[in-house]
Each structure stands twice: as structure tokens, then as C-alpha cells.
Design an enzyme around this catalytic site. Structure first.
Site, mmCIF file in Angstrom:
data_model
loop_
_atom_site.group_PDB
_atom_site.id
_atom_site.type_symbol
_atom_site.label_atom_id
_atom_site.label_comp_id
_atom_site.label_asym_id
_atom_site.label_seq_id
_atom_site.Cartn_x
_atom_site.Cartn_y
_atom_site.Cartn_z
ATOM 1 N N ASP A 9 47.218 39.812 45.402
ATOM 2 C CA ASP A 9 47.942 38.283 46.040
ATOM 3 C C ASP A 9 47.824 37.893 43.974
ATOM 4 O O ASP A 9 47.969 38.472 43.370
ATOM 5 C CB ASP A 9 46.422 37.734 46.258
HETATM 6 N N1 URA Z 1 41.535 41.169 48.461
HETATM 7 C C1 URA Z 1 41.747 39.573 48.275
HETATM 8 O O1 URA Z 1 41.409 39.201 48.977
HETATM 9 N N2 URA Z 1 42.871 39.756 47.508
HETATM 10 C C2 URA Z 1 43.486 40.600 46.949
HETATM 11 O O2 URA Z 1 44.652 40.516 46.238
HETATM 12 C C3 URA Z 1 42.889 41.967 47.452
HETATM 13 C C4 URA Z 1 41.985 42.241 48.298
#
Ligand code: URA
Length: 246
Positions: free
Chosen positions: A108
């Protein structure tokens, strides 16, 4: 003329990280692929490393030059190759890397940590496929005091969008007055999975960092820094993605 045959065209396109095999088949059928300058719409055609393959007029890279990069992605960076909103992308950090590489899965915008990038599409597809079960480990700083029963819930699996997550490994690394630091290891890669799991147990994530991906870790890198994988690391990835049916 097409040189000595080796692999099916769609397999070669997929192996070079351009598209999934199904997508590659679509490209071929719709006349977007040329081999040595000639449009090929048949799926059976075989090509060798010497053949020049173009998709929409862009030549795709040679299979021999596989590149594997480990980037410590900072927060506020997108994992896609270009961003319509003009935000910084992971590719902005890869100065000096001439080869077009693609991230294996995504992190993310607000998540930092270990991101693998490669042009080895076959390996990338396998690493992302749940059947290979690559373990990903995160450090999460969450709001509130996470009690044992919540840790147990996380370990057993959390129902997200009607489907339970597979069991996770969870350790409590530390606590202070208003937050708890957890280490969470999962094998799946559902969208925003760790954040959603933590939200579901009432402890929203304040900070999330991926510290391990299968045999790889972040040691020696700071946010924004990257390095090529060592031969031993590539071999370890090859070993865990070894397909007995091939
Ligand atoms: N889980 C999440 O919530 N975000 C990420 O970037 C990777 C795994």
C-alpha cells in the site's frame, strides 16, 4: 522469418513479465503482437531467444537478462509503474536500472518495507500464487492494548469479505500506553489484508512495514535504498517456486 522454435509465444511473453499467459493470448489473438516484424495471431507459434517480439510496436526484453531487485519501499510511494495523480512510484528509486522490472505483488501507499521487483514474470507469477504459500512478515504498530484473545483471533484467522484468512503467526513485540507492536506472518496476499485483519479486531494499524518476504529480508537497507539479489537469494527463490509439473 521465425528462427528455430523453442517456446510458445504466449509463454515467452508471460515469462518476460509483460502479462499473464491468458492476457498474452488475448494480445496475440487481437493482432497486437509481431514476431520479427510480422503480425502473429495464432497461439501455437513457437519462438526462440533470437526472435524479436513486439507488442503494440514495443519490443519486449530478452529472457536471458533476468534482474531481481530488492527495494526498501518508503511510505507515500505507489507500487504501480505510473500514477495518474503524479505521486512518487517505486520506479523513481531505481536509478541506474535499465531493465523494465515489475513489482511482485504490491505494498500500500502507506506501507513501507520489502518489495521485490523483477522481469522474471514466471517466477513473479509463482511467488504471488497462493499455492506456493510464500511467507510475508510484517511489523505493525497498532492502536490500543492488544489482548491475548485478539492475538488468538488473528492466529486462527479473521473473516474478511465473507472469507476467513488462513492462520497467521503473531507475536507481541512490545507495548506502550497507547499502542502495541506486533509481528505478523501470513501466506496470502489479499488486498490490504493485514490492515483489514487488524481493523476487524478493533486495533487499527498506525504503521505497517514488511520486513521479510520468503527467504529475503531488509537487513542493511534504509527506506528508498535498493540492491540486486545475490545469486544465493535467487536460487532460494527458484527453489521455493520450483514447479514439479514442469
Ligand atoms: N497488508 C496490508 O494491509 N498492506 C500491505 O501493503 C501489505 C499487506
Amino acid at each position: 522469418m521465425i528462427h528455430q522454435a523453442t517456446e510458445r509465444l504466449q509463454k515467452v511473453i508471460a515469462a518476460r513479465g509483460i502479462a499473464s499467459r491468458r492476457k498474452a493470448e488475448e494480445y496475440i489473438r487481437s493482432g497486437r503482437v509481431r514476431v520479427n516484424g510480422k503480425v502473429v495471431t495464432e497461439l501455437g507459434v513457437k519462438v526462440s531467444a533470437k526472435d524479436k517480439i513486439e507488442i503494440d510496436g514495443n519490443t519486449i526484453g530478452q529472457a536471458e537478462s533476468f534482474v531481481y531487485i530488492l527495494l526498501y519501499k518508503p511510505v507515500k510511494v505507489v507500487t504501480t509503474s505510473s500514477d495518474p495523480q503524479g505521486r512518487t512510484t517505486v520506479h523513481d528509486f531505481l536509478s541506474g536500472v535499465e531493465t523494465r522490472v515489475y513489482s511482485v505483488g504490491r505494498l500500500d501507499y502507506d506501507t513501507s518495507g520489502l518489495l521485490l521487483l523483477t522481469n522474471d514474470g514466471e517466477m513473479a507469477n509463482r511467488l504471488m500464487h497462493p499455492s506456493y504459500g510464500v511467507e510475508k512478515t510484517y511489523h505493525a504498530l497498532v492502536a490500543g492494548d492488544v489482548l491475548m484473545e485478539s492475538v488468538t483471533q488473528l492466529r486462527r484467522g479473521i473473516v474478511l469479505e465473507g472469507k476467513k484468512t488462513s492462520p497467521a503467526k503473531v507475536k507481541v513485540l512490545g507495548k506502550n500506553a497507547s499502542s502495541t507492536k506486533l509481528e505478523i506472518s501470513i501466506h496470502e496476499g489479499r488486498n490490504r489484508q493485514v490492515r483489514k485483519m487488524l481493523e476487524q479486531i478493533g486495533h487499527p494499524c498506525l504503521k505497517l512495514t514488511r520486513i521479510r518476504y520468503g527467504p529475503l529480508n531488509l537487513r542493511g537497507l534504509r527506506p528508498g535504498e535498493w540492491r540486486y539479489l545475490t545469486t544465493i537469494e535467487v536460487e532460494k527463490l527458484q527453489a521455493i517456486t520450483y514447479d514439479q509439473n514442469h
